[in-house]
Design a protein around this motif. Structure first.
Motif, PDB file in Angstrom:
ATOM      1  N   ALA A  47     -93.445  41.524  26.713  1.00 45.91           N
ATOM      2  CA  ALA A  47     -92.308  41.553  27.633  1.00 45.91           C
ATOM      3  C   ALA A  47     -92.398  40.410  28.638  1.00 45.91           C
ATOM      4  CB  ALA A  47     -92.256  42.895  28.363  1.00 45.91           C
ATOM      5  N   LEU A  48     -93.596  40.171  29.151  1.00 43.14           N
ATOM      6  CA  LEU A  48     -93.795  39.092  30.120  1.00 43.14           C
ATOM      7  C   LEU A  48     -93.482  37.734  29.502  1.00 43.14           C
ATOM      8  CD1 LEU A  48     -94.915  38.531  33.028  1.00 43.14           C
ATOM      9  CD2 LEU A  48     -97.135  38.176  31.949  1.00 43.14           C
ATOM     10  N   ALA A  49     -94.044  37.474  28.323  1.00 40.71           N
ATOM     11  CA  ALA A  49     -93.816  36.193  27.649  1.00 40.71           C
ATOM     12  C   ALA A  49     -92.358  36.023  27.263  1.00 40.71           C
ATOM     13  CB  ALA A  49     -94.710  36.100  26.408  1.00 40.71           C
ATOM     14  N   ALA A  50     -91.724  37.089  26.830  1.00 41.21           N
ATOM     15  CA  ALA A  50     -90.326  37.011  26.415  1.00 41.21           C
ATOM     16  C   ALA A  50     -89.424  36.655  27.603  1.00 41.21           C
ATOM     17  CB  ALA A  50     -89.886  38.339  25.799  1.00 41.21           C
ATOM     18  N   ILE A  51     -89.654  37.289  28.739  1.00 37.74           N
ATOM     19  CA  ILE A  51     -88.840  36.990  29.924  1.00 37.74           C
ATOM     20  C   ILE A  51     -88.990  35.531  30.322  1.00 37.74           C
ATOM     21  CG2 ILE A  51     -88.510  37.486  32.374  1.00 37.74           C
ATOM     22  CD1 ILE A  51     -89.410  40.373  31.765  1.00 37.74           C
ATOM     23  N   VAL A  52     -90.222  35.026  30.287  1.00 37.99           N
ATOM     24  CA  VAL A  52     -90.469  33.630  30.656  1.00 37.99           C
ATOM     25  C   VAL A  52     -89.733  32.688  29.709  1.00 37.99           C
ATOM     26  CG1 VAL A  52     -92.221  31.821  30.842  1.00 37.99           C
ATOM     27  CG2 VAL A  52     -92.681  34.097  31.763  1.00 37.99           C
TER      28      VAL A  52
ATOM     29  N   THR B  88     -83.182  34.244  41.509  1.00 39.45           N
ATOM     30  CA  THR B  88     -82.572  35.577  41.591  1.00 39.45           C
ATOM     31  C   THR B  88     -81.832  35.918  40.300  1.00 39.45           C
ATOM     32  OG1 THR B  88     -80.603  34.620  42.651  1.00 39.45           O
ATOM     33  CG2 THR B  88     -82.318  35.481  44.089  1.00 39.45           C
ATOM     34  N   TYR B  89     -81.112  34.949  39.754  1.00 38.93           N
ATOM     35  CA  TYR B  89     -80.431  35.199  38.483  1.00 38.93           C
ATOM     36  C   TYR B  89     -81.433  35.451  37.356  1.00 38.93           C
ATOM     37  CZ  TYR B  89     -76.153  33.593  40.779  1.00 38.93           C
ATOM     38  OH  TYR B  89     -75.085  33.467  41.630  1.00 38.93           O
ATOM     39  N   ALA B  90     -82.522  34.690  37.372  1.00 34.67           N
ATOM     40  CA  ALA B  90     -83.562  34.883  36.352  1.00 34.67           C
ATOM     41  C   ALA B  90     -84.181  36.269  36.470  1.00 34.67           C
ATOM     42  CB  ALA B  90     -84.639  33.805  36.490  1.00 34.67           C
ATOM     43  N   LEU B  91     -84.286  36.784  37.710  1.00 35.16           N
ATOM     44  CA  LEU B  91     -84.849  38.120  37.894  1.00 35.16           C
ATOM     45  C   LEU B  91     -83.953  39.183  37.266  1.00 35.16           C
ATOM     46  CD1 LEU B  91     -87.036  39.900  39.083  1.00 35.16           C
ATOM     47  CD2 LEU B  91     -85.803  39.886  41.263  1.00 35.16           C
ATOM     48  N   SER B  92     -82.646  39.058  37.446  1.00 34.52           N
ATOM     49  CA  SER B  92     -81.740  40.030  36.844  1.00 34.52           C
ATOM     50  C   SER B  92     -81.777  39.941  35.323  1.00 34.52           C
ATOM     51  CB  SER B  92     -80.312  39.825  37.352  1.00 34.52           C
ATOM     52  OG  SER B  92     -79.795  38.579  36.948  1.00 34.52           O
ATOM     53  N   VAL B  93     -81.859  38.712  34.789  1.00 34.55           N
ATOM     54  CA  VAL B  93     -81.987  38.545  33.339  1.00 34.55           C
ATOM     55  C   VAL B  93     -83.307  39.133  32.856  1.00 34.55           C
ATOM     56  CG1 VAL B  93     -82.225  36.856  31.474  1.00 34.55           C
ATOM     57  CG2 VAL B  93     -80.503  36.516  33.246  1.00 34.55           C
ATOM     58  N   GLY B  94     -84.367  38.926  33.642  1.00 26.25           N
ATOM     59  CA  GLY B  94     -85.672  39.472  33.273  1.00 26.25           C
ATOM     60  C   GLY B  94     -85.659  40.986  33.178  1.00 26.25           C
ATOM     61  N   ILE B  95     -84.972  41.641  34.124  1.00 25.36           N
ATOM     62  CA  ILE B  95     -84.869  43.103  34.085  1.00 25.36           C
ATOM     63  C   ILE B  95     -84.119  43.547  32.832  1.00 25.36           C
ATOM     64  CG2 ILE B  95     -83.845  45.103  35.243  1.00 25.36           C
ATOM     65  CD1 ILE B  95     -84.407  43.721  37.895  1.00 25.36           C
ATOM     66  N   LEU B  96     -83.054  42.820  32.490  1.00 25.51           N
ATOM     67  CA  LEU B  96     -82.299  43.148  31.284  1.00 25.51           C
ATOM     68  C   LEU B  96     -83.137  42.946  30.023  1.00 25.51           C
ATOM     69  CD1 LEU B  96     -78.730  41.702  31.989  1.00 25.51           C
ATOM     70  CD2 LEU B  96     -79.340  44.102  31.619  1.00 25.51           C
ATOM     71  N   VAL B  97     -83.884  41.848  29.971  1.00 26.30           N
ATOM     72  CA  VAL B  97     -84.710  41.570  28.797  1.00 26.30           C
ATOM     73  C   VAL B  97     -85.802  42.626  28.646  1.00 26.30           C
ATOM     74  CG1 VAL B  97     -86.391  39.957  27.810  1.00 26.30           C
ATOM     75  CG2 VAL B  97     -84.262  39.094  28.785  1.00 26.30           C
ATOM     76  N   GLU B  98     -86.460  42.965  29.741  1.00 24.15           N
ATOM     77  CA  GLU B  98     -87.494  44.002  29.678  1.00 24.15           C
ATOM     78  C   GLU B  98     -86.893  45.324  29.238  1.00 24.15           C
ATOM     79  OE1 GLU B  98     -89.752  47.309  30.322  1.00 24.15           O
ATOM     80  OE2 GLU B  98     -88.021  46.943  31.654  1.00 24.15           O
ATOM     81  N   GLY B  99     -85.718  45.660  29.813  1.00 23.56           N
ATOM     82  CA  GLY B  99     -85.062  46.905  29.425  1.00 23.56           C
ATOM     83  C   GLY B  99     -84.669  46.910  27.962  1.00 23.56           C
ATOM     84  N   GLY B 100     -84.126  45.771  27.499  1.00 25.27           N
ATOM     85  CA  GLY B 100     -83.734  45.686  26.091  1.00 25.27           C
ATOM     86  C   GLY B 100     -84.910  45.791  25.147  1.00 25.27           C
ATOM     87  N   LEU B 101     -86.007  45.106  25.481  1.00 23.74           N
ATOM     88  CA  LEU B 101     -87.198  45.158  24.630  1.00 23.74           C
ATOM     89  C   LEU B 101     -87.775  46.568  24.577  1.00 23.74           C
ATOM     90  CD1 LEU B 101     -89.451  42.000  25.155  1.00 23.74           C
ATOM     91  CD2 LEU B 101     -88.300  42.763  23.086  1.00 23.74           C
ATOM     92  N   SER B 102     -87.900  47.203  25.750  1.00 26.38           N
ATOM     93  CA  SER B 102     -88.446  48.558  25.782  1.00 26.38           C
ATOM     94  C   SER B 102     -87.515  49.534  25.077  1.00 26.38           C
ATOM     95  CB  SER B 102     -88.671  48.994  27.233  1.00 26.38           C
ATOM     96  OG  SER B 102     -89.635  48.170  27.862  1.00 26.38           O
TER      97      SER B 102
END
Length: 273
Positions: A134-139, A194-208
């Motif tokens: 999840a961490l690597a994917a968000i980055v 800030t935009y990257a943070l919102s995308v990161g939350i979405l990516v983590e949520g989608g992956l999980s």
């Protein structure tokens, strides 16, 4: 927070409230242990369990607090890595220009060409499901756009007179990038972060949600939504609670980003005639 509008203040308070409730709840053991079975399964919210129980009889409240903490912490850590990488690459590309900028931007374009969730699943397939994936994917998802935006801002600063004067005076390139360009692109970094943070939350949520992110017995907002979706008809509280928190967090972060953009990157007023 002077100089900011009411929406910005409201968004900040919502985000602070989520962080504070999560921190205090986890430290105080609000609702008990996340993995403890406290009653019958799939019970609606009541006095014994404020947000109801899940399919195993665990209280949803401590699991939700754990999920908020996991999602925000993972996303914030990943976006911090993104900010460091993107700022370094963007400033270098903006200052050097030429082939250096071309290489950096083309690599970013290749990554940006993949849909975010597809790229995230590919990363998880290589690294295996879990927090690291999840961490690597968000980055990888957030670096390309942020690098491009920082590079554009750095390029504009590199063309200004004081940078030209520093070059003519023989100031080293590293010093120019750190002392002259970096402070002038800090606003862009904050906005894009800030935009990257919102995308990161979405990516983590989608992956999980797809089963490639945070794994049981841990909890994240995406994992809780995935579990709640299985019982959406009979126990809607299992999906409503994490869903509302996820939407609230993303909306708050996006509103903060919009306000920062208006402050650091104001649009010039143009006449219609």
């Amino acid at each position: 927070m002077r100089g900011y509008d009411g929406l910005f203040r409201a968004a900040v308070w919502v985000l602070l409230a989520l962080l504070l409730v999560t921190l205090v709840g986890r430290l105080a053991g609000l609702g008990g242990r996340p993995d403890a079975i406290v009653g019958p399964r799939l019970q609606p919210p009541g006095s014994g369990w404020l947000l109801g129980t899940d399919n195993l009889g665990r209280s949803l409240l401590p699991r939700l607090l754990q999920g908020i903490g996991t999602t925000l912490l993972l996303s914030a850590l990943a976006v911090t890595c993104t900010a460091v990488i993107s700022t370094a690459l963007g400033v270098l590309a903006g200052y050097r220009g030429g082939r250096t900028a071309e290489i950096v931007l083309r690599i970013g374009d290749i990554l940006y060409a993949f849909p975010a969730i597809v790229l995230a699943v590919l990363v998880a397939a290589v690294l295996g499901p879990g927090r690291t994936a999840a961490l690597a994917a968000i980055v990888l998802v957030t670096v390309p756009l942020m690098t491009r935006m920082v590079g554009i801002a750095a390029r504009a600063v590199a063309r200004r007179e004081f940078v030209t004067a520093a070059r003519i005076s023989g100031v080293r390139a590293t010093t120019i990038m750190l002392r002259h360009i970096l402070p002038n692109v800090a606003g862009t970094v904050a906005v894009q972060g800030t935009y990257a943070l919102s995308v990161g939350i979405l990516v983590e949520g989608g992956l999980s949600f797809l089963g490639y992110g945070v794994q049981l017995p841990d909890a994240s907002l995406g994992l809780l939504i995935q579990e709640g979706g299985l019982y959406m008809v009979g126990a809607p509280w299992l999906i409503v609670a994490p869903g509302v928190v996820l939407v609230a967090a993303i909306m708050a972060i996006n509103l903060i980003g919009d306000s920062l953009r208006d402050r650091f990157e104001p649009r010039e007023t143009r006449s219609l005639t």
